[in-house]
Scaffold this motif. Structure first.
Motif: not given
Length: 280
Positions: A174-178
């Motif tokens: 949820s905190r990582m880039s796509l």
């Protein structure tokens, strides 16, 4: 979120052919300008003979009597497993997100076949990541769901019974880039790599997934402990491909950027020692 006109990094996992970093860089930059060069490259590969393992993230392909076609769909998760099979899941077509599971059997039929599965499944997703974790099993991680939210779930696909099992959730997703990378190295270790893009500080993320023997529930994620060069922070678009002695990581700010400074940067990872070295 609009659909990026990319193959999600143009990562090709080829076990019989080795692409140099310079060739991969050129292919990546050219694809941001036009699809024609990429299609020509793929057609050349087909005519030369299908490699033992070929994964194309973001597009679906089929091979039939030396013909080549790209279906009108994006954001597909793909991986290859034993017995010459390539598996693809999800993506987006003109009607929206799909949860189709396709299997390409390069030995028996040389066709993509859509499998209609019953029971639990990840649901419609695009931009999820998939990697082999056994000769007959694939790990599917993350993706964006039909509501446009980032999924933190990860699933196991049993390619013998053709059934899905949800293994758990991974909060860091949820905190990582796509665009993060998920790949299995030359000796069967699976890694997730990308950028923690939430908050003011950008951090490199490298996790090791291990599936226990004999039980789907006996699995865990651990910090990979990779040693990045000083000052190196991965960009928002990260992809990974297998090499004979580790992984090759591609990092780029934007795949469609026209800026030379935003050109893809490559890093070679020795997955045995954790040393990450820039590739010039």
């Amino acid at each position: 979120m609009g659909r990026p006109e990319t193959l999600n990094g143009i990562i090709m996992q080829v076990t019989k052919s080795n692409f140099s970093p310079s060739a991969a860089r050129s292919a990546t930059l050219c694809y941001g300008k036009t699809r024609a060069l990429f299609c020509a490259l793929c057609l050349a590969l087909v005519l030369a003979g299908l490699p033992a393992s070929l994964g194309l993230e973001g597009s679906q392909f089929r091979i039939e009597k030396n013909s080549f076609a790209l279906a009108a769909i994006s954001g597909i998760a793909t991986c290859s497993i034993g017995n010459g099979k390539v598996i693809s899941y999800g993506g987006k077509n003109v009607n929206g997100l799909v949860d189709d599971l396709h299997v390409f059997d390069s030995i028996a039929t040389a066709h993509f076949k859509v499998l209609g599965l019953t029971g639990p499944s990840p649901g419609p997703l695009q931009f999820a990541k998939m990697a082999p974790v056994a000769s007959d099993a694939c790990l599917l991680v993350g993706g964006y769901n039909i509501e446009g939210s980032a999924s933190t779930a990860y699933w196991l696909l049993n390619a013998t019974s053709w059934s899905w099992t949800m293994l758990g959730t991974l909060d860091v997703l949820s905190r990582m880039s796509l665009f993060y990378g998920l790949e299995t190295d030359h000796i069967g270790r699976t890694f997730l790599v990308g950028q923690n893009s939430r908050g003011q500080q950008r951090l490199n993320v490298a996790l090791h997934f291990e599936l226990g023997m004999g039980s789907n529930s006996n699995h865990h994620w651990t910090e990979a402990g990779w040693k990045f060069p000083d000052g190196v922070t991965l960009q928002t678009h990260v992809t990974a491909c297998r090499q004979r002695d580790g992984l090759l990581i591609m990092s780029q700010l934007g795949l469609l950027s026209n800026s030379f400074n935003d050109a893809a940067k490559f890093y070679k990872v020795n997955t045995a020692t954790g040393v990450v070295a820039a590739v010039q």
